[in-house]
Scaffold this motif. Structure first.
Motif, PDB file in Angstrom:
ATOM      1  N   ASP A  27       0.803  -1.224   0.000  1.00 24.25           N
ATOM      2  CA  ASP A  27       0.000   0.000   0.000  1.00 24.25           C
ATOM      3  C   ASP A  27       0.841   1.281   0.000  1.00 24.25           C
ATOM      4  N   VAL A  28       1.770   1.374  -0.955  1.00 21.19           N
ATOM      5  CA  VAL A  28       2.611   2.577  -1.054  1.00 21.19           C
ATOM      6  C   VAL A  28       1.980   3.578  -2.022  1.00 21.19           C
ATOM      7  N   THR A  29       1.814   4.790  -1.548  1.00 19.03           N
ATOM      8  CA  THR A  29       1.354   5.898  -2.380  1.00 19.03           C
ATOM      9  C   THR A  29       2.317   7.063  -2.170  1.00 19.03           C
ATOM     10  N   MET A  30       2.897   7.568  -3.253  1.00 25.50           N
ATOM     11  CA  MET A  30       3.822   8.695  -3.139  1.00 25.50           C
ATOM     12  C   MET A  30       3.982   9.374  -4.488  1.00 25.50           C
ATOM     13  N   THR A  31       4.516  10.580  -4.444  1.00 29.69           N
ATOM     14  CA  THR A  31       4.889  11.307  -5.652  1.00 29.69           C
ATOM     15  C   THR A  31       6.381  11.617  -5.593  1.00 29.69           C
ATOM     16  N   VAL A  32       7.081  11.377  -6.686  1.00 26.16           N
ATOM     17  CA  VAL A  32       8.500  11.730  -6.819  1.00 26.16           C
ATOM     18  C   VAL A  32       8.577  12.871  -7.827  1.00 26.16           C
ATOM     19  N   GLU A  33       9.079  13.996  -7.378  1.00 29.64           N
ATOM     20  CA  GLU A  33       9.101  15.201  -8.209  1.00 29.64           C
ATOM     21  C   GLU A  33      10.248  15.156  -9.223  1.00 29.64           C
ATOM     22  N   PRO A  34      10.032  15.747 -10.416  1.00 28.64           N
ATOM     23  CA  PRO A  34      11.110  15.801 -11.415  1.00 28.64           C
ATOM     24  C   PRO A  34      12.226  16.737 -10.988  1.00 28.64           C
ATOM     25  N   ARG A  35      13.420  16.474 -11.548  1.00 34.49           N
ATOM     26  CA  ARG A  35      14.608  17.293 -11.281  1.00 34.49           C
ATOM     27  C   ARG A  35      14.832  17.465  -9.783  1.00 34.49           C
ATOM     28  N   SER A  36      14.828  16.342  -9.103  1.00 38.52           N
ATOM     29  CA  SER A  36      15.072  16.333  -7.660  1.00 38.52           C
ATOM     30  C   SER A  36      15.667  14.981  -7.288  1.00 38.52           C
ATOM     31  N   VAL A  37      16.172  14.891  -6.057  1.00 37.28           N
ATOM     32  CA  VAL A  37      16.672  13.624  -5.520  1.00 37.28           C
ATOM     33  C   VAL A  37      15.765  13.208  -4.368  1.00 37.28           C
ATOM     34  N   THR A  38      15.199  12.003  -4.467  1.00 40.53           N
ATOM     35  CA  THR A  38      14.389  11.436  -3.387  1.00 40.53           C
ATOM     36  C   THR A  38      15.141  10.241  -2.822  1.00 40.53           C
ATOM     37  N   ALA A  39      15.358  10.229  -1.510  1.00 34.85           N
ATOM     38  CA  ALA A  39      16.079   9.137  -0.849  1.00 34.85           C
ATOM     39  C   ALA A  39      15.095   8.235  -0.116  1.00 34.85           C
ATOM     40  N   PHE A  40      15.312   6.916  -0.228  1.00 39.97           N
ATOM     41  CA  PHE A  40      14.553   5.930   0.537  1.00 39.97           C
ATOM     42  C   PHE A  40      15.448   5.442   1.670  1.00 39.97           C
TER      43      PHE A  40
END
Length: 258
Positions: free
Chosen positions: A22-35
């Motif tokens: 049940d993962v819901t998320m948004t990853v924005e363009p031209r950015s770094v998202t860390a898990f």
């Protein structure tokens, strides 16, 4: 052109075992998202669902929706191989093709995609090696084996190989875990430079690294061994590390577990 990723109600399975729930998320363009999160909480599994590499494993499957801008990556008409060209991947350990030269490692994807013009291939190889901050170190030995480079150079070679086919998203699964501190710093500097052109998602066990390189951080956890991993919280990296909403996030970042 960097793309936005929208994930909704995603579940990932290995056979009958639900690894991510049940993962819901948004990853924005031209950015770094860390898990970030403890081992076994589904970070790398979830990362591989973003370019359809999860389903390469026999019995593995995905439920839910992943959209790259307005395109459903799991739509019935979508070719998984085309998805992997659009969403590139850099793995935990550097994996240059051992029998190929430095030049041919970077050119491999281009040739696989049918680019035959030698001048065009050479141009893209140089451009990609420059973008990976590796050109000046290897320009006089392009015909030498890629496996002969140092670990940090091999990882930058793999990044050059990934961006040569002009993806819109770059996934990195613990790209510095096998590297020394100097090579790690070089990769982190490179990530900061590349985010102006790509959407970057990185899995890391190094929370200091997440704090240094990412714009947004997602914390994953699981209730107990054998339970599925879940997204606990996602937000601006500064806020996640200074004032998280969830107690579990604070406990993990402060070292109470994990």
């Amino acid at each position: 052109m960097a793309k936005r990723i929208d994930v909704k109600d995603l579940n990932a399975y290995y056979g009958g075992f639900k690894a991510v729930e049940d993962v819901t998320m948004t990853v924005e363009p031209r950015s770094v998202t860390a898990f970030i999160g403890p081992s076994g909480c589904g970070k790398s599994t979830f990362l591989r669902t973003l370019n359809r590499m999860h389903e390469v494993i026999p019995g593995a499957r995905v439920e839910g929706s992943i959209r790259l801008d307005d395109r459903d990556l799991y739509g019935g008409e979508v070719d998984p191989v085309a998805v992997r060209r659009t969403v590139g991947m850099v793995f935990q350990r550097p994996n240059p093709f051992p029998t190929m030269s430095i030049f041919d490692n970077v050119a491999a994807g281009l040739k696989l995609n049918g680019v035959k013009n030698k001048a065009r291939v050479s141009e893209v190889v140089e451009k990609s090696l420059r973008a990976a901050n590796l050109w000046t170190e290897v320009k006089d030995r392009l015909a030498k084996p890629g496996a002969g480079l140092s670990g940090g150079q091999q990882q930058r070679l793999c990044i050059a190989r990934a961006i040569a086919v002009e993806p819109q998203v770059l996934l990195m699964d613990e790209p510095c875990s096998a590297l020394d501190p100097i090579s790690t710093l070089a990769i982190e500097d490179l990530i900061s430079q590349l985010k102006s052109r790509y959407t970057i998602v990185i899995v890391t066990h190094n929370m200091q690294q997440a704090a240094r390189v990412s714009d947004r951080t997602a914390f994953f956890n699981l209730a107990a061994t054998g339970k599925p991993g879940r997204l606990i919280e996602i937000g601006d990296t500064t806020k996640i590390f200074s004032n998280p909403v969830e107690r579990a996030t604070e406990d993990y970042i402060s070292g109470r577990f994990g």
